[in-house]
Design an enzyme around this catalytic site. Structure first.
Site: not given
Ligand code: GRF
Length: 218
Positions: A94, A112
């Site tokens: 979000r 990210h």
């Molecule tokens: C990760 O790749 C993170 O960088 C991005 O969303 C993904 C989330 O993965 N923002 P998780 O839920 O932590 O396994």
């Protein structure tokens, strides 16, 4: 040492959340995961958090209709209830309003899956492959109103290898994510990160230490 009280905000499987929970098991780690908050009742990460004996809360964004402020009031109430010092977004899907971000300025971190400022937004691994990038990676940064644009706390690079699919590359980057998110949170929780002119100084200098910058060997 008083450990900082951290809320991890998730929307999905929560593997970064799990990495933070794991790091915080060590009593000498400067932060404790006080609560995991999901905007989706069916997020897999909620089960992972519960299995690790971490309190969970759901603030269902669909119940707040289109009103982002109403959703955020719900999140804010949970943060206050748990006396939260720092917020870690971990696969939280979000966008937060500028008002909320300002209230928590330099106290919200995000991870990210790319080396910012390259590949902001979604689908970063496919885009890195399409761009023929040789190096890809992950970034932990402070959240600012503009998406994926805040001061960078830590980055980790991985090699892009021939034959990589987006899935293979994503898995390699994810391993790096699990390494740098606990590192970045540690630095922030220890009060070693200061934002000056839009960039992070760590212990007064602009780099967080070689270990978070070195590419993984291929
Ligand atoms: C990760 O790749 C993170 O960088 C991005 O969303 C993904 C989330 O993965 N923002 P998780 O839920 O932590 O396994």
């Amino acid at each position: 040492m008083t450990r900082k009280r951290v809320a991890v905000l998730i929307s999905g499987r929560g593997s970064n959340m799990a990495a933070l929970i794991e790091a915080a098991k060590d009593k000498s780690y400067p932060a404790e995961i006080a609560v995991v908050i999901s905007n989706r009742p069916d997020a897999g990460g909620l089960l992972v958090a519960k299995a690790a004996d971490i309190l969970t809360e759901v603030v269902d964004h669909t119940k707040a209709g289109k009103d982002r402020a109403q959703f955020e009031n719900g999140v804010q109430a949970v943060l206050e209830k748990h006396r939260i010092d720092l917020v870690c977004l971990a696969g939280f899907m979000r966008l937060l309003t500028p008002e909320f971000v300002k209230k928590w300025q330099w106290r919200i971190l995000n991870i990210h899956p790319a080396l910012l400022p390259a590949f902001k937004g979604l689908d970063t691994h496919r885009r890195a492959l399409e761009a023929n990038a040789r190096i890809h990676g992950a970034t932990v940064h402070f959240v600012v109103p503009e998406m994926d644009a805040g001061p960078i706390i830590a980055q980790a690079a991985v090699h892009v290898l021939s034959g990589d699919s987006a899935e293979i590359l994503a898995a390699r980057v994810l391993k790096a994510e699990h390494r740098i998110y606990p590192l970045a949170l540690k630095l922030v929780a220890e009060g070693r990160v200061r934002v000056t002119d839009g960039r992070c100084l760590i212990d007064g200098v602009p780099t967080p230490g070689a270990e978070s910058l070195t590419p993984e060997p291929p």
